[in-house]
Enzyme design. Structure first.
Site, PDB file in Angstrom:
ATOM      1  N   ARG A  44       9.359  -6.545 -31.293  1.00 25.36           N
ATOM      2  CA  ARG A  44       8.515  -7.538 -30.652  1.00 25.36           C
ATOM      3  C   ARG A  44       7.952  -6.976 -29.345  1.00 25.36           C
ATOM      4  O   ARG A  44       8.415  -5.958 -28.832  1.00 25.36           O
ATOM      5  CB  ARG A  44       9.314  -8.824 -30.375  1.00 25.36           C
ATOM      6  CG  ARG A  44       9.647  -9.621 -31.623  1.00 25.36           C
ATOM      7  CD  ARG A  44      10.572 -10.800 -31.321  1.00 25.36           C
ATOM      8  NE  ARG A  44      11.909 -10.356 -30.960  1.00 25.36           N
ATOM      9  CZ  ARG A  44      12.895 -11.178 -30.632  1.00 25.36           C
ATOM     10  NH1 ARG A  44      12.686 -12.489 -30.579  1.00 25.36           N
ATOM     11  NH2 ARG A  44      14.099 -10.716 -30.326  1.00 25.36           N
ATOM     12  N   LYS A  59      13.309  -9.259 -24.904  1.00 21.72           N
ATOM     13  CA  LYS A  59      14.763  -9.256 -24.797  1.00 21.72           C
ATOM     14  C   LYS A  59      15.221  -8.972 -23.375  1.00 21.72           C
ATOM     15  O   LYS A  59      14.459  -8.482 -22.536  1.00 21.72           O
ATOM     16  CB  LYS A  59      15.361  -8.214 -25.754  1.00 21.72           C
ATOM     17  CG  LYS A  59      15.249  -8.602 -27.216  1.00 21.72           C
ATOM     18  CD  LYS A  59      15.837  -9.975 -27.517  1.00 21.72           C
ATOM     19  CE  LYS A  59      17.335 -10.039 -27.302  1.00 21.72           C
ATOM     20  NZ  LYS A  59      17.862 -11.423 -27.542  1.00 21.72           N
ATOM     21  N   TYR A  70      13.747 -13.352 -22.040  1.00 23.39           N
ATOM     22  CA  TYR A  70      15.058 -13.922 -22.373  1.00 23.39           C
ATOM     23  C   TYR A  70      16.114 -13.156 -21.588  1.00 23.39           C
ATOM     24  O   TYR A  70      16.043 -11.929 -21.458  1.00 23.39           O
ATOM     25  CB  TYR A  70      15.344 -13.789 -23.876  1.00 23.39           C
ATOM     26  CG  TYR A  70      14.529 -14.718 -24.747  1.00 23.39           C
ATOM     27  CD1 TYR A  70      14.694 -16.094 -24.676  1.00 23.39           C
ATOM     28  CD2 TYR A  70      13.609 -14.203 -25.652  1.00 23.39           C
ATOM     29  CE1 TYR A  70      13.952 -16.944 -25.479  1.00 23.39           C
ATOM     30  CE2 TYR A  70      12.860 -15.050 -26.468  1.00 23.39           C
ATOM     31  CZ  TYR A  70      13.038 -16.425 -26.375  1.00 23.39           C
ATOM     32  OH  TYR A  70      12.304 -17.268 -27.168  1.00 23.39           O
ATOM     33  N   HIS A 130      19.929 -14.726 -21.259  1.00 27.34           N
ATOM     34  CA  HIS A 130      21.244 -15.049 -21.833  1.00 27.34           C
ATOM     35  C   HIS A 130      22.355 -14.485 -20.955  1.00 27.34           C
ATOM     36  O   HIS A 130      23.169 -13.660 -21.397  1.00 27.34           O
ATOM     37  CB  HIS A 130      21.350 -14.504 -23.261  1.00 27.34           C
ATOM     38  CG  HIS A 130      20.298 -15.007 -24.193  1.00 27.34           C
ATOM     39  ND1 HIS A 130      20.237 -16.332 -24.613  1.00 27.34           N
ATOM     40  CD2 HIS A 130      19.255 -14.382 -24.797  1.00 27.34           C
ATOM     41  CE1 HIS A 130      19.213 -16.483 -25.430  1.00 27.34           C
ATOM     42  NE2 HIS A 130      18.599 -15.328 -25.543  1.00 27.34           N
ATOM     43  N   ASP A 182      23.793 -14.727 -29.067  1.00 29.89           N
ATOM     44  CA  ASP A 182      23.130 -14.408 -27.800  1.00 29.89           C
ATOM     45  C   ASP A 182      23.848 -15.048 -26.617  1.00 29.89           C
ATOM     46  O   ASP A 182      23.779 -14.545 -25.492  1.00 29.89           O
ATOM     47  CB  ASP A 182      21.672 -14.889 -27.807  1.00 29.89           C
ATOM     48  CG  ASP A 182      20.729 -13.859 -28.411  1.00 29.89           C
ATOM     49  OD1 ASP A 182      21.070 -12.667 -28.397  1.00 29.89           O
ATOM     50  OD2 ASP A 182      19.660 -14.251 -28.911  1.00 29.89           O
TER      51      ASP A 182
END
Length: 372
Positions: free
Chosen positions: A15, A75, A94, A96, A270
């Protein structure tokens, strides 16, 4: 503002933070975009596609991080990327953080402005930047689970939907939110025997209306969870507590008592996973076996369908990227409470209480950290 889009470096992650169409929108808003060479090649976008959209191409991630005022990724930044972040730089991706102490400490040390897609909220309290990937991951979970049940993958050799005269597999979905709903849709569509567990009565009512007699919708108690998991052929872990580590709902003892050759797919990995036996895996080596139960715990599941996932994510993130670029992070965060919820770390301070609690570190309210 100068926005940088580095190439993703996590295992089998194709991605990209911005597609050429998104770049064009930023350029039309008067901003400059630099993209690492071949950043979009995995989903069919060449450097020339980005140049045509108005971006400039840089040869290395180091150059992107050194120049850009805002970094847009998919990510969480890997250790080598975190080392390149600098004070006052915006990171939008992201994160997490709750199950990831090393990353949390590195982001604190960087003094960057770290805004996490997964904790941004909308006016209804939803998670608009997590939702598209939750939809993808939920649907993928059934595909992955079906493969795990195949004998060649050490599964029991069951077909999810069965065939005439042979019972279908029993699929249990723990959590009826976005991931669980989409997983259940796919499992029902394949003809599986589907049960969805949740503790929110309103969610259960909605699921009951949606699925009718095609899926069982049950309030999740300890007894119910145990009974359903032990009877299941495939269990999907779809539990989410926004910003916090996932609760370990399925214990080692449960796993030990499950049927040999059954499978679990931990979509909550995640956030640390909701199975006690889970640990993160990659697309290169996605499964492992514990007590004859196949575990699929890939931490970037949507990366396997990178083109669909990237477009879905860009559709959701683009308005926020434009707002941050047009207004600057302080004004953008101050004017949008939902975006402010996405702020996880700023100037060395943790601004999400659940992350601070998870790591036993100090917490500062986002408004206070911003001086609002």
């Amino acid at each position: 503002m100068l926005i940088g889009v580095p190439k993703e470096i996590k295992n089998h992650e194709y991605r990209v933070g911005m597609v050429p169409a998104s770049v064009r929108e930023l350029v039309q808003n008067g901003h400059n975009v630099i993209v690492e060479t071949n950043a979009g090649i995995g989903i069919g976008f060449s450097d020339q596609d980005y140049i045509t959209a108005g971006a400039s191409i840089e040869e290395t991630a180091a150059t992107i991080f050194a120049k850009a005022e805002m970094i847009v990724k998919v990510k969480e930044p890997q250790a080598v990327e975190r080392a390149m972040l600098r004070e006052g730089q915006i990171l939008f991706t992201y994160l997490h953080l709750a199950p990831d102490l090393p990353q949390t400490k590195d982001l604190i040390d960087s003094k960057a402005i770290c805004i996490a897609y997964e904790t941004v909220t909308d006016v209804k309290g939803g998670l608009p930047l997590l939702a598209p990937m939750s939809e993808v991951a939920g649907r993928m979970a059934i595909q992955a689970g079906a493969q795990c049940l195949e004998k060649s993958n050490q599964g029991s050799g069951m077909l999810l939907g069965g065939v005439p005269g042979v019972a279908p597999a029993k699929v249990v979905v723990i959590g009826g939110g976005m991931v669980g709903n989409n997983a259940a849709q796919m499992a029902v569509g394949l003809g599986a025997d589907v049960t969805i567990l949740d503790r929110n009565i309103d969610v259960l009512r909605s699921l009951n209306i949606q699925f009718g007699n095609t899926a069982k919708v049950i309030y999740s108690t300890t007894d119910v969870l145990e009974a359903e998991v032990l009877a299941a052929d495939l269990v999907i872990g779809a539990v989410l507590i926004p910003g916090a580590a996932a609760p370990k709902l399925v214990t080692k003892e449960h796993i030990a008592k499950m049927k040999a050759g059954s499978a679990i797919v931990d979509v909550a990995i995640d956030q640390g996973g909701c199975f006690e036996t889970s640990h993160a895996t990659t697309h290169q080596d996605p499964t492992f076996i514990v007590d004859d139960v196949v575990h699929y715990c890939v931490a970037n599941m949507p990366g396997a369908v990178a083109r669909t996932s990237t477009f879905a994510l860009n559709n959701a993130t683009l308005p926020y990227i434009i707002k941050l670029a047009n207004q600057g992070y302080k004004a953008a965060l101050a004017s949008d409470k939902g975006l402010l919820e996405g702020l996880n770390v700023i100037d060395g301070k943790i601004t999400v209480e659940s992350v601070a609690v998870a790591h036993d570190l100090p917490y500062v309210a986002a408004e206070t950290a911003l001086g609002l």
